[in-house]
Design a protein around this motif. Structure first.
Motif, PDB file in Angstrom:
ATOM      1  N   LEU A  74      14.441  14.411  82.561  1.00 59.05           N
ATOM      2  CA  LEU A  74      13.740  14.661  81.305  1.00 59.05           C
ATOM      3  C   LEU A  74      13.439  16.148  81.189  1.00 59.05           C
ATOM      4  N   VAL A  75      13.839  16.766  80.061  1.00 59.94           N
ATOM      5  CA  VAL A  75      13.612  18.203  79.873  1.00 59.94           C
ATOM      6  C   VAL A  75      12.783  18.449  78.621  1.00 59.94           C
ATOM      7  N   ASN A  76      12.195  19.675  78.527  1.00 56.55           N
ATOM      8  CA  ASN A  76      11.239  19.909  77.441  1.00 56.55           C
ATOM      9  C   ASN A  76      11.750  20.740  76.273  1.00 56.55           C
ATOM     10  N   GLY A  77      12.909  21.359  76.377  1.00 58.64           N
ATOM     11  CA  GLY A  77      13.466  22.075  75.232  1.00 58.64           C
ATOM     12  C   GLY A  77      12.802  23.401  74.913  1.00 58.64           C
ATOM     13  N   THR A  78      11.858  23.865  75.733  1.00 58.15           N
ATOM     14  CA  THR A  78      11.183  25.136  75.463  1.00 58.15           C
ATOM     15  C   THR A  78      12.163  26.300  75.480  1.00 58.15           C
ATOM     16  N   SER A  79      13.020  26.331  76.482  1.00 56.95           N
ATOM     17  CA  SER A  79      14.082  27.330  76.580  1.00 56.95           C
ATOM     18  C   SER A  79      15.405  26.593  76.657  1.00 56.95           C
ATOM     19  N   ALA A  80      16.412  27.115  75.980  1.00 62.68           N
ATOM     20  CA  ALA A  80      17.731  26.481  75.991  1.00 62.68           C
ATOM     21  C   ALA A  80      18.239  26.363  77.424  1.00 62.68           C
ATOM     22  N   ILE A  81      18.792  25.200  77.746  1.00 59.60           N
ATOM     23  CA  ILE A  81      19.362  24.949  79.059  1.00 59.60           C
ATOM     24  C   ILE A  81      20.877  24.970  78.918  1.00 59.60           C
ATOM     25  N   GLY A  82      21.523  25.712  79.796  1.00 64.74           N
ATOM     26  CA  GLY A  82      22.977  25.768  79.805  1.00 64.74           C
ATOM     27  C   GLY A  82      23.533  25.065  81.028  1.00 64.74           C
ATOM     28  N   ILE A  83      24.795  24.711  80.962  1.00 66.77           N
ATOM     29  CA  ILE A  83      25.449  24.084  82.110  1.00 66.77           C
ATOM     30  C   ILE A  83      25.380  25.039  83.304  1.00 66.77           C
ATOM     31  N   GLY A  84      24.930  24.529  84.430  1.00 69.41           N
ATOM     32  CA  GLY A  84      24.812  25.326  85.647  1.00 69.41           C
ATOM     33  C   GLY A  84      23.455  25.959  85.856  1.00 69.41           C
ATOM     34  N   ASP A  85      22.569  25.887  84.855  1.00 70.11           N
ATOM     35  CA  ASP A  85      21.227  26.449  85.029  1.00 70.11           C
ATOM     36  C   ASP A  85      20.435  25.662  86.070  1.00 70.11           C
ATOM     37  N   SER A  86      19.625  26.372  86.842  1.00 72.09           N
ATOM     38  CA  SER A  86      18.718  25.726  87.787  1.00 72.09           C
ATOM     39  C   SER A  86      17.587  25.063  87.016  1.00 72.09           C
ATOM     40  N   ILE A  87      17.279  23.812  87.378  1.00 76.16           N
ATOM     41  CA  ILE A  87      16.237  23.051  86.690  1.00 76.16           C
ATOM     42  C   ILE A  87      15.028  22.908  87.611  1.00 76.16           C
ATOM     43  N   ALA A  89      10.606  22.073  87.800  1.00 77.22           N
ATOM     44  CA  ALA A  89       9.613  21.189  87.190  1.00 77.22           C
ATOM     45  C   ALA A  89       8.532  22.015  86.514  1.00 77.22           C
ATOM     46  N   THR A  90       8.012  21.472  85.430  1.00 75.64           N
ATOM     47  CA  THR A  90       6.814  22.025  84.818  1.00 75.64           C
ATOM     48  C   THR A  90       5.805  20.883  84.722  1.00 75.64           C
ATOM     49  N   THR A  91       4.784  21.023  83.910  1.00 73.01           N
ATOM     50  CA  THR A  91       3.734  20.014  83.789  1.00 73.01           C
ATOM     51  C   THR A  91       4.322  18.609  83.661  1.00 73.01           C
ATOM     52  N   ALA A  92       3.762  17.670  84.398  1.00 76.37           N
ATOM     53  CA  ALA A  92       4.137  16.258  84.366  1.00 76.37           C
ATOM     54  C   ALA A  92       5.567  16.010  84.813  1.00 76.37           C
ATOM     55  N   GLY A  93       6.148  16.935  85.590  1.00 78.01           N
ATOM     56  CA  GLY A  93       7.466  16.706  86.146  1.00 78.01           C
ATOM     57  C   GLY A  93       8.616  16.841  85.174  1.00 78.01           C
ATOM     58  N   VAL A  94       8.371  17.466  84.033  1.00 78.35           N
ATOM     59  CA  VAL A  94       9.424  17.668  83.036  1.00 78.35           C
ATOM     60  C   VAL A  94      10.249  18.883  83.440  1.00 78.35           C
ATOM     61  N   GLY A  95      11.568  18.801  83.266  1.00 84.65           N
ATOM     62  CA  GLY A  95      12.457  19.856  83.687  1.00 84.65           C
ATOM     63  C   GLY A  95      12.551  21.017  82.718  1.00 84.65           C
ATOM     64  N   VAL A  96      12.645  22.215  83.274  1.00 86.43           N
ATOM     65  CA  VAL A  96      12.832  23.454  82.506  1.00 86.43           C
ATOM     66  C   VAL A  96      13.708  24.387  83.328  1.00 86.43           C
ATOM     67  N   ILE A  97      14.283  25.395  82.660  1.00 85.96           N
ATOM     68  CA  ILE A  97      14.917  26.448  83.439  1.00 85.96           C
ATOM     69  C   ILE A  97      13.804  27.351  83.950  1.00 85.96           C
ATOM     70  N   SER A  98      14.095  28.127  84.963  1.00 81.26           N
ATOM     71  CA  SER A  98      13.098  29.039  85.507  1.00 81.26           C
ATOM     72  C   SER A  98      12.631  29.987  84.411  1.00 81.26           C
ATOM     73  N   THR A  99      11.333  29.970  84.122  1.00 80.68           N
ATOM     74  CA  THR A  99      10.808  30.770  83.016  1.00 80.68           C
ATOM     75  C   THR A  99      10.172  32.080  83.461  1.00 80.68           C
ATOM     76  N   THR A 100       9.790  32.164  84.725  1.00 78.51           N
ATOM     77  CA  THR A 100       9.144  33.384  85.207  1.00 78.51           C
ATOM     78  C   THR A 100       9.706  33.757  86.571  1.00 78.51           C
ATOM     79  N   PRO A 101      11.001  34.107  86.640  1.00 74.32           N
ATOM     80  CA  PRO A 101      11.610  34.342  87.958  1.00 74.32           C
ATOM     81  C   PRO A 101      11.023  35.515  88.719  1.00 74.32           C
ATOM     82  N   ASP A 102      10.315  36.419  88.052  1.00 72.22           N
ATOM     83  CA  ASP A 102       9.726  37.547  88.764  1.00 72.22           C
ATOM     84  C   ASP A 102       8.331  37.238  89.302  1.00 72.22           C
ATOM     85  N   ALA A 103       7.750  36.118  88.886  1.00 70.92           N
ATOM     86  CA  ALA A 103       6.359  35.839  89.247  1.00 70.92           C
ATOM     87  C   ALA A 103       6.211  35.341  90.681  1.00 70.92           C
TER      88      ALA A 103
END
Length: 137
Positions: A74-87, A89-103
């Protein structure tokens, strides 16, 4: 058989509710009588262990989870996900691409096998847990 090899196991989901496709992490309630207690992963820094194959409606309900192969996540659609992107977890275990890789270093459950831009999509993910090293995406 369709030729796929996957490992599905029964786990106790400690959350009050859990949707199909939720990314799961370990729960501290594991003990000698509980083979696997899991809960929804809560952040990109959480170490993911499995993906829920069944929905649960009460705390401590048993459900099938997948620990390897390919699972619908299950993904959240906040940022577009492309084939091969690392998925991750965010709140409640929903999938996202890495949104803050420098943090901070982040953990991914695997790699997207289909694109998505819509909240609530279930997309196939190749389960291959890996660390996204700080400063990379």
């Amino acid at each position: 058989s369709d030729g796929n090899i996957s490992t599905d196991v029964t786990a106790m989901i400690t959350d009050a509710t859990c949707a199909i496709g939720t990314i799961l992490q370990g729960d501290a309630s594991n003990d000698a009588t509980t083979v696997l207690a899991l809960k929804a992963a809560t952040a990109e820094t959480t170490k993911p262990l499995a993906v829920a194959l069944e929905a649960t409606t009460v705390a401590n309900q048993k459900a099938a989870v997948r620990v390897n192969s390919i699972a619908l996540v299950l993904v959240n659609g906040t940022s577009a996900i492309g084939i091969g992107d690392s998925i991750c977890a965010t709140t409640a275990g929903v999938g996202v691409i890495s949104t803050t890789p420098d943090a901070a270093q982040q953990w991914a459950i695997g790699y997207a096998l289909a694109p998505s831009t819509a909240s609530g999509d279930l997309i196939p993910v190749l389960i291959d847990r890996h660390l996204i090293v700080k400063g990379t995406a």
